[in-house]
Design an enzyme around this catalytic site. Structure first.
Site, PDB file in Angstrom:
ATOM      1  N   ARG A  87       0.660  -1.330   0.103  1.00  9.82           N
ATOM      2  CA  ARG A  87      -0.032   0.053   0.042  1.00  9.82           C
ATOM      3  C   ARG A  87       0.854   1.184  -0.046  1.00  9.82           C
ATOM      4  NH1 ARG A  87      -3.062  -3.624  -0.645  1.00  9.82           N
ATOM      5  NH2 ARG A  87      -5.224  -3.874  -0.101  1.00  9.82           N
ATOM      6  N   SER A 111     -10.977  -1.160   2.780  1.00 11.30           N
ATOM      7  CA  SER A 111     -10.374  -1.014   4.132  1.00 11.30           C
ATOM      8  C   SER A 111      -9.950   0.571   4.688  1.00 11.30           C
ATOM      9  CB  SER A 111      -8.880  -1.853   3.843  1.00 11.30           C
ATOM     10  OG  SER A 111      -9.121  -3.245   3.253  1.00 11.30           O
ATOM     11  N   GLU A 114      -5.409   3.803   5.909  1.00  5.08           N
ATOM     12  CA  GLU A 114      -4.845   3.547   4.495  1.00  5.08           C
ATOM     13  C   GLU A 114      -5.583   4.509   3.509  1.00  5.08           C
ATOM     14  OE1 GLU A 114      -6.637   2.426   1.632  1.00  5.08           O
ATOM     15  OE2 GLU A 114      -6.218   0.199   1.458  1.00  5.08           O
TER      16      GLU A 114
HETATM   17  P1  FAD Z   1      -8.908   8.258  -5.671  1.00 10.13           P
HETATM   18  O1  FAD Z   1      -9.871   7.798  -4.233  1.00 10.13           O
HETATM   19  O2  FAD Z   1      -9.540   9.249  -6.366  1.00 10.13           O
HETATM   20  O3  FAD Z   1      -7.577   8.769  -5.267  1.00 10.13           O
HETATM   21  C1  FAD Z   1      -6.758   8.130  -4.182  1.00 10.13           C
HETATM   22  C2  FAD Z   1      -5.242   8.717  -4.221  1.00 10.13           C
HETATM   23  O4  FAD Z   1      -4.743   9.022  -5.598  1.00 10.13           O
HETATM   24  C3  FAD Z   1      -5.282  10.183  -3.752  1.00 10.13           C
HETATM   25  O5  FAD Z   1      -4.297  10.731  -3.029  1.00 10.13           O
HETATM   26  C4  FAD Z   1      -5.190  10.964  -5.191  1.00 10.13           C
HETATM   27  O6  FAD Z   1      -4.832  12.366  -4.945  1.00 10.13           O
HETATM   28  C5  FAD Z   1      -4.491   9.999  -5.942  1.00 10.13           C
HETATM   29  N1  FAD Z   1      -4.669  10.081  -7.170  1.00 10.13           N
HETATM   30  C6  FAD Z   1      -5.604   9.577  -7.981  1.00 10.13           C
HETATM   31  N2  FAD Z   1      -5.683   9.692  -9.394  1.00 10.13           N
HETATM   32  C7  FAD Z   1      -4.410  10.227  -9.739  1.00 10.13           C
HETATM   33  C8  FAD Z   1      -3.694  10.398 -10.897  1.00 10.13           C
HETATM   34  N3  FAD Z   1      -4.059  10.165 -11.898  1.00 10.13           N
HETATM   35  N4  FAD Z   1      -2.639  10.869 -10.652  1.00 10.13           N
HETATM   36  C9  FAD Z   1      -1.779  11.269  -9.400  1.00 10.13           C
HETATM   37  N5  FAD Z   1      -2.527  10.903  -8.130  1.00 10.13           N
HETATM   38  C10 FAD Z   1      -3.849  10.394  -8.457  1.00 10.13           C
HETATM   39  N6  FAD Z   1      -7.701  -1.022  -2.686  1.00 10.13           N
HETATM   40  C11 FAD Z   1      -6.912  -1.960  -2.824  1.00 10.13           C
HETATM   41  O7  FAD Z   1      -5.600  -1.813  -3.000  1.00 10.13           O
HETATM   42  N7  FAD Z   1      -7.215  -3.187  -2.754  1.00 10.13           N
HETATM   43  C12 FAD Z   1      -8.573  -3.727  -2.762  1.00 10.13           C
HETATM   44  O8  FAD Z   1      -8.973  -4.850  -2.413  1.00 10.13           O
HETATM   45  C13 FAD Z   1      -9.556  -2.614  -2.492  1.00 10.13           C
HETATM   46  N8  FAD Z   1     -10.845  -2.776  -2.485  1.00 10.13           N
HETATM   47  C14 FAD Z   1     -11.748  -1.781  -2.207  1.00 10.13           C
HETATM   48  C15 FAD Z   1     -13.098  -2.004  -2.311  1.00 10.13           C
HETATM   49  C16 FAD Z   1     -14.045  -0.908  -2.139  1.00 10.13           C
HETATM   50  C17 FAD Z   1     -15.496  -1.374  -1.850  1.00 10.13           C
HETATM   51  C18 FAD Z   1     -13.681   0.237  -2.239  1.00 10.13           C
HETATM   52  C19 FAD Z   1     -14.443   1.423  -1.920  1.00 10.13           C
HETATM   53  C20 FAD Z   1     -12.260   0.745  -2.109  1.00 10.13           C
HETATM   54  C21 FAD Z   1     -11.280  -0.417  -2.194  1.00 10.13           C
HETATM   55  N9  FAD Z   1     -10.088  -0.201  -2.460  1.00 10.13           N
HETATM   56  C22 FAD Z   1      -9.107  -1.429  -2.533  1.00 10.13           C
HETATM   57  C23 FAD Z   1      -9.429   1.262  -2.507  1.00 10.13           C
HETATM   58  C24 FAD Z   1      -9.498   1.882  -3.748  1.00 10.13           C
HETATM   59  O9  FAD Z   1     -10.369   0.967  -4.599  1.00 10.13           O
HETATM   60  C25 FAD Z   1      -7.884   1.947  -4.594  1.00 10.13           C
HETATM   61  O10 FAD Z   1      -7.418   2.647  -3.639  1.00 10.13           O
HETATM   62  C26 FAD Z   1      -8.204   2.790  -5.790  1.00 10.13           C
HETATM   63  O11 FAD Z   1      -6.830   2.682  -6.293  1.00 10.13           O
HETATM   64  C27 FAD Z   1      -8.612   4.090  -5.663  1.00 10.13           C
HETATM   65  O12 FAD Z   1      -8.772   4.446  -7.012  1.00 10.13           O
HETATM   66  P2  FAD Z   1      -9.389   5.969  -7.264  1.00 10.13           P
HETATM   67  O13 FAD Z   1      -9.337   6.289  -8.566  1.00 10.13           O
HETATM   68  O14 FAD Z   1     -10.880   6.058  -6.649  1.00 10.13           O
HETATM   69  O15 FAD Z   1      -8.566   6.918  -6.419  1.00 10.13           O
HETATM   70  N1  EPU Z   2     -10.995 -11.106   9.405  1.00  9.07           N
HETATM   71  C1  EPU Z   2     -11.850 -11.113  10.608  1.00  9.07           C
HETATM   72  N2  EPU Z   2     -12.782 -10.175  10.954  1.00  9.07           N
HETATM   73  C2  EPU Z   2     -13.336  -9.145   9.993  1.00  9.07           C
HETATM   74  C3  EPU Z   2     -12.402  -9.267   8.958  1.00  9.07           C
HETATM   75  C4  EPU Z   2     -11.447  -9.947   8.528  1.00  9.07           C
HETATM   76  O1  EPU Z   2     -11.445 -11.922  11.454  1.00  9.07           O
HETATM   77  O2  EPU Z   2     -14.199  -8.781  10.270  1.00  9.07           O
HETATM   78  C5  EPU Z   2      -9.947 -11.961   9.437  1.00  9.07           C
HETATM   79  C6  EPU Z   2     -10.516 -12.958   8.119  1.00  9.07           C
HETATM   80  O3  EPU Z   2     -11.167 -14.114   8.707  1.00  9.07           O
HETATM   81  C7  EPU Z   2      -9.404 -13.491   7.523  1.00  9.07           C
HETATM   82  C8  EPU Z   2      -8.387 -12.364   7.515  1.00  9.07           C
HETATM   83  O4  EPU Z   2      -8.749 -11.064   8.683  1.00  9.07           O
HETATM   84  O5  EPU Z   2      -8.534 -14.601   8.141  1.00  9.07           O
HETATM   85  C9  EPU Z   2      -8.141 -11.375   6.349  1.00  9.07           C
HETATM   86  O6  EPU Z   2      -9.407 -11.133   5.803  1.00  9.07           O
HETATM   87  P1  EPU Z   2      -9.614 -10.770   4.229  1.00  9.07           P
HETATM   88  O7  EPU Z   2      -9.205 -11.988   3.509  1.00  9.07           O
HETATM   89  O8  EPU Z   2     -11.112 -10.196   4.227  1.00  9.07           O
HETATM   90  O9  EPU Z   2      -8.503  -9.623   3.752  1.00  9.07           O
HETATM   91  P2  EPU Z   2      -8.130  -8.289   4.596  1.00  9.07           P
HETATM   92  O10 EPU Z   2      -6.706  -8.470   5.284  1.00  9.07           O
HETATM   93  O11 EPU Z   2      -9.022  -7.709   5.621  1.00  9.07           O
HETATM   94  C10 EPU Z   2      -6.962  -7.419   2.590  1.00  9.07           C
HETATM   95  C11 EPU Z   2      -7.063  -5.787   1.732  1.00  9.07           C
HETATM   96  C12 EPU Z   2      -8.116  -5.715   1.091  1.00  9.07           C
HETATM   97  C13 EPU Z   2      -8.143  -6.768  -0.022  1.00  9.07           C
HETATM   98  C14 EPU Z   2      -8.165  -8.177   0.693  1.00  9.07           C
HETATM   99  C15 EPU Z   2      -8.124  -9.348  -0.298  1.00  9.07           C
HETATM  100  C16 EPU Z   2      -5.570  -4.410   3.182  1.00  9.07           C
HETATM  101  C17 EPU Z   2      -5.456  -3.156   4.035  1.00  9.07           C
HETATM  102  N3  EPU Z   2      -6.888  -4.836   2.787  1.00  9.07           N
HETATM  103  O12 EPU Z   2      -7.962  -7.182   3.356  1.00  9.07           O
HETATM  104  O13 EPU Z   2      -8.021  -4.516   0.561  1.00  9.07           O
HETATM  105  O14 EPU Z   2      -9.054  -6.665  -0.892  1.00  9.07           O
HETATM  106  O15 EPU Z   2      -7.141  -8.281   1.876  1.00  9.07           O
HETATM  107  O16 EPU Z   2      -6.839  -9.633  -0.678  1.00  9.07           O
HETATM  108  O17 EPU Z   2      -4.614  -4.807   2.903  1.00  9.07           O
HETATM  109  C18 EPU Z   2      -8.508  -2.185   0.521  1.00  9.07           C
HETATM  110  O18 EPU Z   2      -7.249  -1.801   0.242  1.00  9.07           O
HETATM  111  O19 EPU Z   2      -9.295  -1.403   0.383  1.00  9.07           O
HETATM  112  C19 EPU Z   2      -8.955  -3.515   0.336  1.00  9.07           C
HETATM  113  C20 EPU Z   2     -10.422  -3.882   0.572  1.00  9.07           C
END
Ligand code: FAD
Ligand code: EPU
Length: 338
Positions: free
Chosen positions: A164, A238, A334
């Site tokens: 991240r 997250s 995050e």
């Molecule tokens: P924004 O929120 O618009 O911006 C994020 C940051 O990037 C800001 O600091 C912004 O200034 C900068 N930025 C954006 N675009 C640019 C650009 N073109 N040039 C320079 N800077 C820029 N993230 C994960 O890593 N893994 C996941 O599994 C994951 N799951 C998610 C699930 C949900 C339901 C949600 C809502 C979010 C999740 N995220 C996850 C977080 C998010 O999807 C990512 O961080 C994604 O990359 C954000 O993209 P965005 O375009 O919305 O960025």
């Molecule tokens: N867990 C719990 N309770 C909860 C949630 C999770 O006990 O309420 C335990 C689960 O049982 C599991 C472990 O935590 O054993 C990990 O959970 P999960 O697989 O859901 O993933 P996570 O570590 O919570 C991370 C990323 C997610 C990404 C998933 C899948 C971060 C901060 N988050 O979540 O990214 O989608 O793994 O790879 O690293 C995001 O960045 O926004 C995001 C959603």
């Protein structure tokens, strides 16, 4: 035609659905638009915020500056031996890009299906899920330098990717606007189903030899079951990072909490599951005013309707305190706090 709007609500531009205003707002469709924007006095006189889909930001107050939404589109691919180099505009929706790759048989991003946001934001925090990170497929990106208006190319080694993390969040913060990202994908897939519930989901579907479309569908299904859909419940995924601690610190935690969910990291540290820590503190599914944690994933903070950013932020501080006093571990946010 570039249009700079004034005093506009950002509610539809952030996945938390927080209702704040920006002094100015401009949507950018090309590098030429960026050049024009930066020639304008309005841009030079105030602070700037770049957004894509707004799915990793929490607005805690009105934005007293110019918000620049990047909507540069386009996807192109060229073969490079067994690899395919795919270049996408920063404003492409990330999941549309993943679907394009899956449909064309370009392997490498299928585990990153259904992550909200744009292609241009993907290197910023080195997005990751289900055993794959952006850095595993990143070739290079181009970016507009705010100070000079020049376009610069960043290769893998320039970006200092970590969990991240990247140079764009660190030493280069606020200096560049990413305009395109190039990915090195494979024509011969290297299927990765080792993480979490992917194997089980494929078995449930009766699939023994999955292709990239199967993996994409399985990951999407798991994500929908765990994570709230921002179009109905505001959230930014997250809210905290999974804390990475030293082995000697882990020894203290595991002595008191033998069932703590943890994973080794490649640099010989230990990553703890923040969702587990938060759940153990009794926060999972809790509703506090208009905010709370998601019932199926305690690491996700939500907006139950009319939450303010300050309310969500203060709630996150309560969680940090509670995890610190129970486990001695400090959670780091995050989501980008504004
Ligand atoms: P924004 O929120 O618009 O911006 C994020 C940051 O990037 C800001 O600091 C912004 O200034 C900068 N930025 C954006 N675009 C640019 C650009 N073109 N040039 C320079 N800077 C820029 N993230 C994960 O890593 N893994 C996941 O599994 C994951 N799951 C998610 C699930 C949900 C339901 C949600 C809502 C979010 C999740 N995220 C996850 C977080 C998010 O999807 C990512 O961080 C994604 O990359 C954000 O993209 P965005 O375009 O919305 O960025
Ligand atoms: N867990 C719990 N309770 C909860 C949630 C999770 O006990 O309420 C335990 C689960 O049982 C599991 C472990 O935590 O054993 C990990 O959970 P999960 O697989 O859901 O993933 P996570 O570590 O919570 C991370 C990323 C997610 C990404 C998933 C899948 C971060 C901060 N988050 O979540 O990214 O989608 O793994 O790879 O690293 C995001 O960045 O926004 C995001 C959603």
């Amino acid at each position: 035609m570039l249009h700079i709007q004034e005093n506009i609500s950002l509610k539809d531009y952030n996945s938390f659905g927080i209702d704040v205003k920006a002094n100015h707002f401009a949507e950018i469709f090309s590098e030429a638009d960026l050049q024009t924007l930066f020639e304008n006095e309005i841009t030079q006189l105030q602070k700037l915020l770049i957004i894509g889909g707004g799915s990793n930001v929490l607005f805690t107050q009105d934005y007293e500056g110019l918000v620049i939404k990047i909507s540069i589109k386009g996807i192109e691919s060229i073969a490079n031996g067994e690899d395919i180099l795919v270049t996408a505009g920063a404003g492409e929706v990330w999941n549309d890009f993943v679907n394009y790759c899956v449909e064309h048989g370009f392997a490498g991003v299928e585990n990153l299906s259904l992550i909200p946001g744009t292609v241009g934001a993907s290197p910023i925090q080195n997005i990751g899920a289900y055993g794959v990170e952006l850095k595993d497929v990143f070739e290079s990106c181009t970016a507009f330098e705010i100070k000079t208006g020049k376009i610069r190319t960043f290769n893998f080694s320039d970006c200092h990717f970590g969990y991240r993390e990247s140079a764009f969040k660190g030493e280069l913060k606020g200096q560049y606007i990413i305009t395109t990202v190039t990915f090195r994908l494979a024509s011969q897939p290297n299927i990765n189903t080792s993480y979490g519930a992917i194997e089980t989901e494929l078995q449930n579907r009766g699939i023994e030899k999955p292709n990239i479309a199967d993996v994409s569908a399985a990951v999407s299904h798991i994500r929908v079951s765990k994570l709230p859909d921002p179009s109905t419940i505001g959230n930014a995924g997250s809210f905290f990072k999974n804390p990475v601690i030293e082995k000697y610190e882990f020894a203290d935690v595991v002595a008191k909490h033998p069932d703590v969910v943890h994973y080794p990291t490649p640099d010989d540290k230990i990553k703890l599951a923040a969702g587990w820590l938060i759940e153990q503190c009794g926060w999972k599914g809790k509703v506090v005013g208009q905010t709370g944690t998601w019932k199926n994933q305690a690491l996700v903070l939500v907006n139950h309707g009319n939450a303010t950013g300050k309310e969500v932020y203060n709630f996150s501080a309560q969680i940090i305190d509670s995890v610190k006093s129970t486990f001695g571990v400090t959670l780091e946010r995050e989501v980008n706090i504004l």
